[in-house]
Design an enzyme around this catalytic site. Sequence first.
Site, PDB file in Angstrom:
ATOM      1  N   GLY A 187       1.474  -4.253   3.708  1.00 51.13           N
ATOM      2  CA  GLY A 187       0.218  -3.643   4.164  1.00 51.13           C
ATOM      3  C   GLY A 187      -0.569  -4.624   5.010  1.00 51.13           C
ATOM      4  N   GLY A 285       5.952  -9.683   7.581  1.00 53.84           N
ATOM      5  CA  GLY A 285       5.804 -10.969   8.255  1.00 53.84           C
ATOM      6  C   GLY A 285       6.901 -11.207   9.280  1.00 53.84           C
ATOM      7  N   HIS A 467     -28.356   3.509  24.442  1.00 53.89           N
ATOM      8  CA  HIS A 467     -28.373   4.651  23.520  1.00 53.89           C
ATOM      9  C   HIS A 467     -27.746   5.872  24.194  1.00 53.89           C
ATOM     10  CE1 HIS A 467     -29.790   7.425  20.476  1.00 53.89           C
ATOM     11  NE2 HIS A 467     -30.215   8.220  21.454  1.00 53.89           N
TER      12      HIS A 467
HETATM   13  P1  NAD Z   1       1.377  -9.894   7.799  1.00 48.32           P
HETATM   14  O1  NAD Z   1       1.621 -11.246   7.277  1.00 48.32           O
HETATM   15  O2  NAD Z   1       0.096  -9.587   8.496  1.00 48.32           O
HETATM   16  O3  NAD Z   1       1.505  -8.824   6.603  1.00 48.32           O
HETATM   17  C1  NAD Z   1       2.653  -8.724   5.799  1.00 48.32           C
HETATM   18  C2  NAD Z   1       2.258  -8.122   4.473  1.00 48.32           C
HETATM   19  O4  NAD Z   1       3.458  -7.864   3.747  1.00 48.32           O
HETATM   20  C3  NAD Z   1       1.404  -9.049   3.604  1.00 48.32           C
HETATM   21  O5  NAD Z   1       0.251  -8.364   3.196  1.00 48.32           O
HETATM   22  C4  NAD Z   1       2.330  -9.393   2.442  1.00 48.32           C
HETATM   23  O6  NAD Z   1       1.636  -9.561   1.220  1.00 48.32           O
HETATM   24  C5  NAD Z   1       3.252  -8.178   2.387  1.00 48.32           C
HETATM   25  N1  NAD Z   1       4.570  -8.445   1.785  1.00 48.32           N
HETATM   26  C6  NAD Z   1       5.387  -9.488   2.039  1.00 48.32           C
HETATM   27  N2  NAD Z   1       6.526  -9.359   1.317  1.00 48.32           N
HETATM   28  C7  NAD Z   1       6.428  -8.203   0.614  1.00 48.32           C
HETATM   29  C8  NAD Z   1       7.278  -7.510  -0.306  1.00 48.32           C
HETATM   30  N3  NAD Z   1       8.478  -8.002  -0.636  1.00 48.32           N
HETATM   31  N4  NAD Z   1       6.861  -6.328  -0.835  1.00 48.32           N
HETATM   32  C9  NAD Z   1       5.635  -5.826  -0.487  1.00 48.32           C
HETATM   33  N5  NAD Z   1       4.797  -6.449   0.367  1.00 48.32           N
HETATM   34  C10 NAD Z   1       5.183  -7.611   0.919  1.00 48.32           C
HETATM   35  O7  NAD Z   1       2.639  -9.571   8.725  1.00 48.32           O
HETATM   36  P2  NAD Z   1       2.913  -8.369   9.726  1.00 48.32           P
HETATM   37  O8  NAD Z   1       2.052  -7.198   9.421  1.00 48.32           O
HETATM   38  O9  NAD Z   1       4.395  -8.215   9.684  1.00 48.32           O
HETATM   39  O10 NAD Z   1       2.450  -8.955  11.130  1.00 48.32           O
HETATM   40  C11 NAD Z   1       3.058 -10.154  11.647  1.00 48.32           C
HETATM   41  C12 NAD Z   1       2.094 -10.906  12.542  1.00 48.32           C
HETATM   42  O11 NAD Z   1       1.855 -10.183  13.733  1.00 48.32           O
HETATM   43  C13 NAD Z   1       0.752 -11.154  11.879  1.00 48.32           C
HETATM   44  O12 NAD Z   1       0.380 -12.495  12.079  1.00 48.32           O
HETATM   45  C14 NAD Z   1      -0.175 -10.236  12.608  1.00 48.32           C
HETATM   46  O13 NAD Z   1      -1.500 -10.751  12.703  1.00 48.32           O
HETATM   47  C15 NAD Z   1       0.475 -10.100  13.976  1.00 48.32           C
HETATM   48  N6  NAD Z   1       0.131  -8.783  14.538  1.00 48.32           N
HETATM   49  C16 NAD Z   1      -1.089  -8.605  15.094  1.00 48.32           C
HETATM   50  C17 NAD Z   1      -1.449  -7.359  15.568  1.00 48.32           C
HETATM   51  C18 NAD Z   1      -2.801  -7.152  16.177  1.00 48.32           C
HETATM   52  O14 NAD Z   1      -3.429  -8.117  16.572  1.00 48.32           O
HETATM   53  N7  NAD Z   1      -3.306  -5.926  16.241  1.00 48.32           N
HETATM   54  C19 NAD Z   1      -0.582  -6.286  15.453  1.00 48.32           C
HETATM   55  C20 NAD Z   1       0.646  -6.502  14.864  1.00 48.32           C
HETATM   56  C21 NAD Z   1       0.996  -7.755  14.405  1.00 48.32           C
END
Ligand code: NAD
Length: 481
Positions: A187, A285, A467
Amino acid sequence: MKFDLLVIGSGPAGYAASIKARKAGLSVCLVEKALAGGVCLNRGCIPTKALLYSASLHRKAAEAAPFGVHGAVSFDCTEVQRRRREVVESIRANQIAFIEKSGVTLERGSARIESAGDDGKTISIAGDDGKRKTVRAERVLIATGTKPALIPVAGCDLDGVFTSDDLLGDNGRLFERCFPALTIIGGGVIGMEFASIYSDFGGKVTVIEALPRVLANMDREVSQIITMILKKRGVNIITNALVERFEKAEANWEGELSCLFRKNSDAPETPPQSVASNAALVAAGRKPETDGLFSPDFSGAIALTERGYIRVNEAGMTNVPGVYAAGDIAWGAAFGMIPGVQLAHTATAQAERIIDHIMDKTPAPLGAIPVCVYTTPEIACAGLSTDEAKERGVPVVVGKGVFGGNGRAVIEHQERSFVKLVFHAETKALVGAQIMCNHATDIIAWAAQCINAGITAEQIRNSVFAHPTYAETIAQAAEAI
Ligand code: NAD
């Protein structure tokens, strides 16, 4: 020929560095092994936002009756994907034209650093035909980015378990396979943006998150409200839960894949819980992209973190003089970066500052970094949240504005949202902002500038806001303290 700078990777870091270095008069070679534009343009920010836009149009049209707009609404996956491709291709064509016009030499192929002495660096480039040619450069900038990481559980290799790379892939076939039901593992930002896309298209989405809340790096209230809004739209959000394995579901009416997970509160002897869907997206991730980047002779010369990211110093340079790294692949406090932040705009900002450093100019500090999530409503933060302020011992007061009485928000039927401004308790200077509403990702640019300039609550309160706009609620938040 020996270039002043050779850049590996043409994403937000590599592209920006190449253009800026060329403008500064350096001779530049930019090497790209895949499509120009990197992850951001081809498998990240841009295609995701294109899909989010189509999806939100679908939901808005489906919910338009209270606005006096009627009609049956449907969507066509093929056309949605065509639109996504058009957007990406048009931006890519623009970038390539600009690279060429700028006088940057664009080399197609896979770059490998062979050696990096004080008298210059040797890089070999393997083309599609497998032949290698050698190029020399005074300096090298590594901007190779990251790729999705899978989780170490059984069944992750099953057909139907996808990453964001798969779902943003070119023909869109895998994207379509996730309907009607998709399970999302993680999430974080990617997980929540895909939950928005699929639920806005009417898909049945389940999010499984290991931590107690989604968007765990953001303000607590942001997590609570986006959870509430998505749940109201039918998204099933399960927190404090770890995925154990994926299985092919047998004769399941709903779909083809089972995701077995265990909540932290589940007794160890109880069998895991299960959710069935057509497909699963692993958004847990990303991991560094360094495959084939170093020759066997050079391998080990560059200091990496345990997880394989390239260590950089405060100027973005690795332990090898003249070899720099920027963007997702780099790990360090370059120009005040927080190690591990993976954002396209920080990649660009870092890369541009590295060029300043090379040109003996003093790079400006990065300042407050906007972090944006393009869900509906949008979420955008910059600077400190109250929790972060507490951790750092910064005394703060918080002013909050809500959109109940905001004309624009009422017109657009904005769901529950807010503006939270975090001020230093003594100076009343803005140190952080969390904004959740339509256009929040644009409004946050204002907040980041105010933080960088040390603007106070009184100065904000005394500004005139147009506004009707969402931004008027900013004045309400400043007034609140
Ligand atoms: P993230 O690290 O933001 O989120 C991954 C989530 O997965 C974490 O909350 C973690 O607790 C959970 N998780 C990990 N292993 C798990 C498991 N086995 N079971 C359940 N949950 C688990 O990574 P992401 O969403 O893959 O994004 C990667 C990177 O890309 C991030 O640094 C993000 O900031 C970047 N990104 C940015 C944007 C944006 O700026 N709008 C958009 C997409 C991605």
